[in-house]
Design an enzyme around this catalytic site. Structure first.
Site, PDB file in Angstrom:
ATOM      1  CE  LYS A 126      -4.459  -1.682   1.355  1.00  0.00           C
ATOM      2  NZ  LYS A 126      -5.641  -1.601   2.185  1.00  0.00           N
ATOM      3  CE  LYS A 208      -5.317  -8.522  -2.221  1.00  0.00           C
ATOM      4  NZ  LYS A 208      -5.335  -8.002  -0.854  1.00  0.00           N
ATOM      5  CE  LYS A 211     -12.954  -4.540   0.271  1.00  0.00           C
ATOM      6  NZ  LYS A 211     -11.854  -4.256   1.173  1.00  0.00           N
TER       7      LYS A 211
HETATM    8  P1  TYM Z   1     -10.252  -6.711   3.266  1.00  0.00           P
HETATM    9  O1  TYM Z   1     -11.353  -5.741   3.438  1.00  0.00           O
HETATM   10  O2  TYM Z   1      -9.115  -6.343   2.372  1.00  0.00           O
HETATM   11  O3  TYM Z   1     -10.819  -8.090   2.745  1.00  0.00           O
HETATM   12  C1  TYM Z   1     -11.902  -8.726   3.390  1.00  0.00           C
HETATM   13  C2  TYM Z   1     -11.719 -10.226   3.343  1.00  0.00           C
HETATM   14  O4  TYM Z   1     -11.603 -10.665   1.995  1.00  0.00           O
HETATM   15  C3  TYM Z   1     -10.418 -11.434   1.836  1.00  0.00           C
HETATM   16  N1  TYM Z   1      -9.873 -11.199   0.487  1.00  0.00           N
HETATM   17  C4  TYM Z   1      -9.637 -12.157  -0.404  1.00  0.00           C
HETATM   18  N2  TYM Z   1      -9.788 -13.500  -0.335  1.00  0.00           N
HETATM   19  C5  TYM Z   1      -9.454 -14.208  -1.440  1.00  0.00           C
HETATM   20  N3  TYM Z   1      -8.976 -13.637  -2.574  1.00  0.00           N
HETATM   21  C6  TYM Z   1      -8.821 -12.301  -2.684  1.00  0.00           C
HETATM   22  N4  TYM Z   1      -8.362 -11.754  -3.805  1.00  0.00           N
HETATM   23  C7  TYM Z   1      -9.154 -11.500  -1.548  1.00  0.00           C
HETATM   24  N5  TYM Z   1      -9.122 -10.165  -1.307  1.00  0.00           N
HETATM   25  C8  TYM Z   1      -9.556  -9.996  -0.053  1.00  0.00           C
HETATM   26  C9  TYM Z   1      -9.478 -10.930   2.919  1.00  0.00           C
HETATM   27  O5  TYM Z   1      -8.472 -11.872   3.225  1.00  0.00           O
HETATM   28  C10 TYM Z   1     -10.434 -10.699   4.066  1.00  0.00           C
HETATM   29  O6  TYM Z   1     -10.695 -11.896   4.746  1.00  0.00           O
HETATM   30  N6  TYM Z   1      -7.581  -6.179   7.438  1.00  0.00           N
HETATM   31  C11 TYM Z   1      -8.731  -6.829   6.849  1.00  0.00           C
HETATM   32  C12 TYM Z   1     -10.024  -6.500   7.577  1.00  0.00           C
HETATM   33  C13 TYM Z   1      -9.968  -6.713   9.046  1.00  0.00           C
HETATM   34  C14 TYM Z   1     -10.071  -7.951   9.721  1.00  0.00           C
HETATM   35  C15 TYM Z   1      -9.986  -7.616  11.111  1.00  0.00           C
HETATM   36  C16 TYM Z   1     -10.226  -9.268   9.289  1.00  0.00           C
HETATM   37  C17 TYM Z   1      -9.818  -5.743   9.987  1.00  0.00           C
HETATM   38  N7  TYM Z   1      -9.839  -6.290  11.221  1.00  0.00           N
HETATM   39  C18 TYM Z   1     -10.035  -8.628  12.077  1.00  0.00           C
HETATM   40  C19 TYM Z   1     -10.277 -10.265  10.276  1.00  0.00           C
HETATM   41  C20 TYM Z   1     -10.194  -9.925  11.648  1.00  0.00           C
HETATM   42  C21 TYM Z   1      -8.856  -6.384   5.411  1.00  0.00           C
HETATM   43  O7  TYM Z   1      -8.336  -5.388   5.016  1.00  0.00           O
HETATM   44  O8  TYM Z   1      -9.687  -7.165   4.678  1.00  0.00           O
END
Ligand code: TYM
Length: 345
Positions: A126, A208, A211
């Site tokens: 990032k 990857k 979004k």
């Molecule tokens: P975030 O918002 O980027 O993504 C949400 C969830 O989607 C999964 N993910 C994917 N899985 C498979 N393939 C992909 N291309 C892909 N892109 C995203 C992520 O692994 C995630 O499970 N930091 C986290 C949010 C968060 C969180 C937490 C998660 C904040 N606090 C506590 C678990 C526990 C995040 O940015 O996810």
């Protein structure tokens, strides 16, 4: 993974193990988010005490347009429910509604090392992507994520592969804190789905699916219309081979097979047999149509939920009240352990 420390020392009155996870409302959710996280959550709702959070505090580590962030927060909550999460059986809430997340994050910042945070791949990625806004929040983001998880004495964190490094750090920080102050936090385990833990971009299969990708053809969004979904899969980058099977240098096809497997439950062998003697064109069309069919009912429920904001707000309110009560217990324990005064009122 066995977690003996928890079993031996940290009794909890409720029998059910605790699950916590979250999604940032920082963009339209993709099928990567869906397959890596949300789709897998409803199956857990009867056997675990589940908390799912819309992590808006995390989202502002990157600049957000305020009205859009607000709208996406409702949308993300609605998608949780549209995917099958029942607000009666899960605690669904918004992170900024429970101040204990930010409060514990500050404390954990003081137990998380500069070197540890510097090694986080997501921070490095990032920082490259948002080179003019490498703010302190982006750097300390994993401490906030650790707070999210540790506040609820979480046992399991269902996520996609990209979040596992943050969960490892959460465990390290929790162990460190427990060593200094005695048992305070349960040590959580992350777990990723068998199919769909890492969905790749349709335009650049070595990257990857995300979004926040500026190329809208690289990602399939949960809310994309049927024609749009089919079109994106038709355009998906593949290779010059013609046989539908996994292989080295076949990143695009490998990814389409993963997506198809995750939506249909079919094995690689079954997929190979299904498309034997047929070209990539047929396969791409089948993947597109399968994904569109699977998402149609989710989209329909989503639209109904978004039409009733009052209901979404009542879910948020109810969820944050429940989360607040659980979080307070851990936070006051932490405050006492580190030596903060807590006069009785
Ligand atoms: P975030 O918002 O980027 O993504 C949400 C969830 O989607 C999964 N993910 C994917 N899985 C498979 N393939 C992909 N291309 C892909 N892109 C995203 C992520 O692994 C995630 O499970 N930091 C986290 C949010 C968060 C969180 C937490 C998660 C904040 N606090 C506590 C678990 C526990 C995040 O940015 O996810």
């Amino acid at each position: 993974m066995e977690n003996r420390q928890n079993e031996v020392t940290m009794d909890r009155p409720e029998a059910k193990k605790v699950i916590f996870s979250g999604v940032q409302p920082s963009g339209m959710l993709t099928i990567g988010n869906y397959l890596g996280s949300i789709k897998n959550w409803p199956a857990l709702q009867d056997d675990y005490r589940c908390l799912y959070c819309v992590v808006d505090l995390h989202a502002i580590t990157v600049r957000q347009e305020p009205a859009e962030l607000r709208r996406r927060t409702y949308e993300t909550l609605a998608l949780y429910m549209a995917a099958g999460l029942d607000p009666e059986r899960n605690i669904l809430f918004v992170q900024s509604h429970v101040p204990a997340h930010a409060e514990l994050a500050w404390v954990l910042n003081c137990y998380t090392m500069f070197g540890e945070l510097s090694r986080m791949t997501q921070f490095k990625d990032k920082s490259r992507k948002y080179a003019t806004n490498i703010n302190a929040g982006l750097f300390t983001y994993p401490s906030l994520m650790a707070a999210d998880i540790l506040l609820y004495q979480t046992d399991l964190v269902p996520v996609g592969q990209d979040q596992m490094q943050h969960i490892e750090l959460t465990r390290d920080v929790a162990v460190r804190f427990n060593q200094v102050y005695g048992e305070t936090f349960r040590i959580p385990d992350g777990f990723v789905p068998k199919a769909g833990a890492k969905i790749m971009s349709l335009a650049e299969p070595e990257k990857k699916m995300s979004k926040s990708d500026s190329n809208k053809n690289a990602s399939v969004y949960i809310l994309d219309g049927r024609d749009e979904i089919v079109r994106k899969f038709k355009r998906a980058v593949t290779d010059s081979d013609t046989v539908v099977c996994r292989g080295e240098n076949k990143g695009g096809i490998n990814n389409l097979m993963t997506i198809y497997a995750a939506f249909t439950g079919k094995t690689d062998g079954e997929i190979e047999r299904e498309f034997e003697g047929r070209g990539y064109g047929d396969f791409k069309l089948a993947v597109g149509e399968t994904v569109a069919d699977a998402l149609a009912p989710v989209q329909e429920r989503f639209r109904a939920l978004m039409a009733d904001k009052g209901y979404l707000e009542s879910v948020m309110k109810d969820g944050s009240a429940k989360a607040f009560a659980m979080a307070r217990k851990t936070l006051s324990k932490v405050y006492r352990k580190v030596g903060f005064t807590q006069p009785k009122v």
